[in-house]
Design an enzyme around this catalytic site. Structure first.
Site, PDB file in Angstrom:
ATOM      1  N   LEU A  72       0.797  -1.230   0.000  1.00  0.00           N
ATOM      2  CA  LEU A  72       0.000   0.000   0.000  1.00  0.00           C
ATOM      3  C   LEU A  72       0.834   1.287   0.000  1.00  0.00           C
ATOM      4  O   LEU A  72       0.526   2.245   0.711  1.00  0.00           O
ATOM      5  CB  LEU A  72      -1.014  -0.017   1.162  1.00  0.00           C
ATOM      6  CG  LEU A  72      -2.069  -1.115   0.994  1.00  0.00           C
ATOM      7  CD1 LEU A  72      -2.751  -1.424   2.310  1.00  0.00           C
ATOM      8  CD2 LEU A  72      -3.103  -0.720  -0.052  1.00  0.00           C
ATOM      9  N   CYS A 129      -7.011  -6.090   2.044  1.00  0.00           N
ATOM     10  CA  CYS A 129      -5.643  -6.200   1.528  1.00  0.00           C
ATOM     11  C   CYS A 129      -4.879  -7.301   2.249  1.00  0.00           C
ATOM     12  O   CYS A 129      -4.774  -7.287   3.474  1.00  0.00           O
ATOM     13  CB  CYS A 129      -4.874  -4.885   1.684  1.00  0.00           C
ATOM     14  SG  CYS A 129      -3.206  -5.040   1.002  1.00  0.00           S
ATOM     15  N   GLY A 264      -7.924  -4.573 -13.570  1.00  0.00           N
ATOM     16  CA  GLY A 264      -6.706  -4.366 -12.790  1.00  0.00           C
ATOM     17  C   GLY A 264      -5.448  -4.781 -13.530  1.00  0.00           C
ATOM     18  O   GLY A 264      -4.868  -4.008 -14.311  1.00  0.00           O
TER      19      GLY A 264
HETATM   20  C1  LIG Z   1       0.002  -4.179  -8.003  1.00  0.00           C
HETATM   21  C2  LIG Z   1      -1.361  -4.215  -7.363  1.00  0.00           C
HETATM   22  C3  LIG Z   1      -1.700  -3.282  -6.386  1.00  0.00           C
HETATM   23  C4  LIG Z   1      -2.963  -3.295  -5.786  1.00  0.00           C
HETATM   24  N1  LIG Z   1      -3.285  -2.338  -4.857  1.00  0.00           N
HETATM   25  C5  LIG Z   1      -4.553  -2.314  -4.337  1.00  0.00           C
HETATM   26  C6  LIG Z   1      -4.933  -1.278  -3.435  1.00  0.00           C
HETATM   27  O1  LIG Z   1      -4.175  -0.365  -3.110  1.00  0.00           O
HETATM   28  N2  LIG Z   1      -6.196  -1.308  -2.920  1.00  0.00           N
HETATM   29  C7  LIG Z   1      -7.102  -2.306  -3.274  1.00  0.00           C
HETATM   30  O2  LIG Z   1      -8.238  -2.291  -2.796  1.00  0.00           O
HETATM   31  N3  LIG Z   1      -6.758  -3.273  -4.158  1.00  0.00           N
HETATM   32  C8  LIG Z   1      -5.520  -3.300  -4.684  1.00  0.00           C
HETATM   33  N4  LIG Z   1      -5.179  -4.278  -5.586  1.00  0.00           N
HETATM   34  C9  LIG Z   1      -6.182  -5.308  -5.959  1.00  0.00           C
HETATM   35  C10 LIG Z   1      -6.884  -4.941  -7.276  1.00  0.00           C
HETATM   36  O3  LIG Z   1      -7.579  -3.717  -7.189  1.00  0.00           O
HETATM   37  C11 LIG Z   1      -7.865  -6.068  -7.719  1.00  0.00           C
HETATM   38  O4  LIG Z   1      -8.843  -6.233  -6.722  1.00  0.00           O
HETATM   39  C12 LIG Z   1      -7.152  -7.398  -7.931  1.00  0.00           C
HETATM   40  O5  LIG Z   1      -5.881  -7.222  -8.518  1.00  0.00           O
HETATM   41  C13 LIG Z   1      -7.965  -8.347  -8.820  1.00  0.00           C
HETATM   42  O6  LIG Z   1      -8.207  -7.784 -10.088  1.00  0.00           O
HETATM   43  P1  LIG Z   1      -7.288  -8.089 -11.386  1.00  0.00           P
HETATM   44  O7  LIG Z   1      -7.135  -9.578 -11.481  1.00  0.00           O
HETATM   45  O8  LIG Z   1      -8.036  -7.490 -12.545  1.00  0.00           O
HETATM   46  O9  LIG Z   1      -5.975  -7.420 -11.154  1.00  0.00           O
HETATM   47  C14 LIG Z   1      -3.920  -4.283  -6.191  1.00  0.00           C
HETATM   48  C15 LIG Z   1      -3.570  -5.223  -7.165  1.00  0.00           C
HETATM   49  C16 LIG Z   1      -2.318  -5.204  -7.768  1.00  0.00           C
HETATM   50  C17 LIG Z   1      -1.995  -6.224  -8.829  1.00  0.00           C
END
Ligand SMILES: Cc1cc2nc3c(=O)[nH]c(=O)nc-3n(C[C@H](O)[C@H](O)[C@H](O)COP(=O)(O)O)c2cc1C
Length: 301
Positions: A72, A129, A264
């Site tokens: 974070l 998280c 994401g």
């Molecule tokens: C590098 C990275 C950083 C992330 N940071 C956050 C964050 O700060 N807050 C949050 O709620 N989710 C965070 N996530 C989770 C994403 O928002 C999302 O829920 C998760 O990656 C699943 O979606 P995706 O498969 O499309 O990436 C992060 C994901 C990644 C890969």
């Protein structure tokens, strides 16, 4: 036909948003396309004070996805409000501020700060998280704790409130229902699920944090199943996230019951992914003479 969808009181111009942590603060992507054309952007998780996050290595590739343990890292809510938000506001971007804290009091303080601004269209509570020692997932695993955070934030802001679910909560429907009762306007599902990768040459974990959150296509069937299951457990909209790489993936989530989707990991391999997907949904709907909202839950009927 219109692409607009309704998430509680908030109208999104189309159902595609970018997911938190995968799109910076939005304007970093300005060279690729006009981010104001998206349904919205979710900011990197904002904390009360700036955070450096975990030591590197913080990300690594895995089959059909990636692991991250960023921890974070972010500029903090104050710098977001003074340095990032004015530019987003001027550009007419729909902004969802994703927030994180290790105590209910800090969640409240961040929400109060955001409430003093115009141009924040929703607050997304990250109570899921997996990559920090305090708070995060510990709130999101427990319906009572999730409700406490939601209720406390609800009291100090009129901004629409979304709460982000962890796939690791034993009773996700219970957590979602508790958040709805506590005043949430929408549920976002899902955050990453914890995974591990080991370097066999160095004989140690690839990430400095050892474990990290798994995202990308590997997560998609799990996320889709959770959206499917939440659909009739809550009466507020569900926003689907997890491994959405192309238009077809996004439409699957909407057919399962998602009112909108977040993109994401796809942004890391294609910075224009969210726009490509939004355009794709438009063509899909136009070809069938339906509005985007007509897709919601259609596979269940
Ligand atoms: C590098 C990275 C950083 C992330 N940071 C956050 C964050 O700060 N807050 C949050 O709620 N989710 C965070 N996530 C989770 C994403 O928002 C999302 O829920 C998760 O990656 C699943 O979606 P995706 O498969 O499309 O990436 C992060 C994901 C990644 C890969």
């Amino acid at each position: 036909m219109t692409q607009a969808v309704q998430v509680g009181a908030l109208t999104l111009k189309n159902p595609v948003l970018t997911a938190s942590g995968c799109f910076g603060y939005g304007l970093e992507y300005d060279d690729f396309y006009d981010v104001a054309t998206l349904g919205g952007i979710c900011t990197k998780g904002l904390s009360l004070k700036p955070r450096l996050g975990n030591a590197p290595e913080r990300i690594c590739e895995t089959p059909a996805g990636m692991l991250n343990a960023i921890g974070l890292a972010n500029v903090g809510v104050e710098a977001f409000c003074t340095e990032k938000l004015p530019k987003l506001r001027a550009r007419g971007v729909t902004v969802i501020a994703n927030i994180f804290a290790s105590s209910v009091e800090d969640f409240v303080a961040i929400a109060e700060r955001l409430n003093a601004e115009t141009g924040v269209h929703a607050i997304e509570l990250n109570i899921s998280c997996p990559n920090v020692k305090e708070g995060g997932i510990e709130f999101g695993k427990d319906p009572r704790m999730s409700a406490r955070v939601t209720e406390a934030v609800r009291r100090v802001t009129t901004i629409p409130l979304w709460v982000k679910m962890s796939p690791e909560a034993g009773d996700i429907a219970g957590v979602a229902r508790a958040c709805e009762t506590a005043g949430a306007d929408a549920i976002t599902a899902i955050n990453t699920i914890r995974g591990l990768s080991i370097d066999t040459e160095k004989q140690r974990a690839r990430l400095a944090n050892s474990t990290g959150g798994l995202s990308g296509p590997a997560l998609r069937p799990i996320a889709l199943r959770i959206v499917w299951e939440l659909w009739d457990k809550v009466s507020i909209p569900v926003i689907g996230i997890g491994g959405i790489m192309c238009t077809r993936d996004a439409i699957e989530f909407m057919l399962a019951g998602a009112t909108a989707v977040q993109v994401g990991t796809a942004n890391f391999s294609d910075p224009s992914a969210a726009k490509r997907i939004a355009d794709g949904i438009r063509s899909y709907c136009d070809g069938r003479g339906i509005a985007a909202k007509d897709l919601i839950g259609r596979a269940r009927k």
